[in-house]
Design an enzyme around this catalytic site. Sequence first.
Site, short mmCIF file in Angstrom:
data_model
loop_
_atom_site.label_atom_id
_atom_site.label_comp_id
_atom_site.label_asym_id
_atom_site.label_seq_id
_atom_site.Cartn_x
_atom_site.Cartn_y
_atom_site.Cartn_z
N HIS A 43 0.96 -1.17 0.07
CA HIS A 43 -0.15 0.18 -0.07
C HIS A 43 1.11 1.30 0.05
O HIS A 43 0.55 2.27 -0.58
CB HIS A 43 -0.85 0.04 1.28
N GLY A 67 -2.52 -2.56 -7.19
CA GLY A 67 -1.38 -3.50 -6.93
C GLY A 67 -1.47 -4.74 -7.87
O GLY A 67 -2.65 -5.02 -8.19
N SER A 92 0.84 -8.94 1.78
CA SER A 92 -0.58 -9.09 1.61
C SER A 92 -1.03 -8.82 3.03
O SER A 92 -0.43 -9.29 3.95
CB SER A 92 -1.22 -10.53 1.14
#
Length: 287
Positions: free
Chosen positions: A37, A151, A188
Amino acid sequence: MDFIPDPQAAADWCHEQRRKGGQIGYVPTMGALHAGHDSLVKRSVPENDLTCCSIFVNPLQFDNPADLEKYPRDLTRDLDVLEHVGCDMVFTGTLASFFPEAESLDDIPQVDPLPAIAGLEAVSRPGHLEGVQAIVERLFHTVGKCRAYFGEKDFQQTLLVKQIAAAHGDITIVVCPTVRDASGLAMSSRNQRLDSSARQLALHLVQALRAADRQWQAGERNPAAIEVTMARELRRSGIQLEYAAVRDPDHWTADTPRGPLQKARALVAARIGGVRLIDNMALGESS
């Protein structure tokens, strides 16, 4: 950094910034932020006048209520992270605020599934991508004209959001490379739920993708043959395989393409210790 807990107020903020001539970059998230992120926000900040993010754990895209319940949440930490990397505004909301016309969850309008939804994730997680489509349409409506950053790890989702953006008309999608840790594991939010032994097993996903890439570089162009290689690698590890697939990224199909490919992407999904992980790799493009 501004924090706005209401989509309509966030829409007003975005409208005002554009009225002043500002180009907006947008990073949608479900929180539990990690380096992946961060990389999206860091990409947006120098490319736009302002960058906004959303944090919303979308119930519509969870096929398993237990998975929704276990999804990690830490809004205070996430806001600190976003302020540190240069975000200008963060907004959130509720299903009721994103879908004000719906009196209950059952009243939320059903989407007409776009072509990118076909196959793979649609088979493994029925309704998941429809839930993504429903909320992304509302998120894009909230932010309006912008560059939106996603992403590459969620590859099928990137195809879907491109189709949503095309229908919207004034959203530009920027797809950014998958961020991996030192071991090669794709970043993740779900990695937080892996213990040390499960994390080691998870490395078989990227190992299977690398095996597919080696086969491609050796001259194999039959997608079915490459799928066999990946599936063998993953099943040998003992993890619960959902799919090991090869697709033409420019001509998405629900099923494995027939015949030799000129361009290919390998995609894998598996469950490890009750945690579902996905990954993918463009074949023939590794260094």
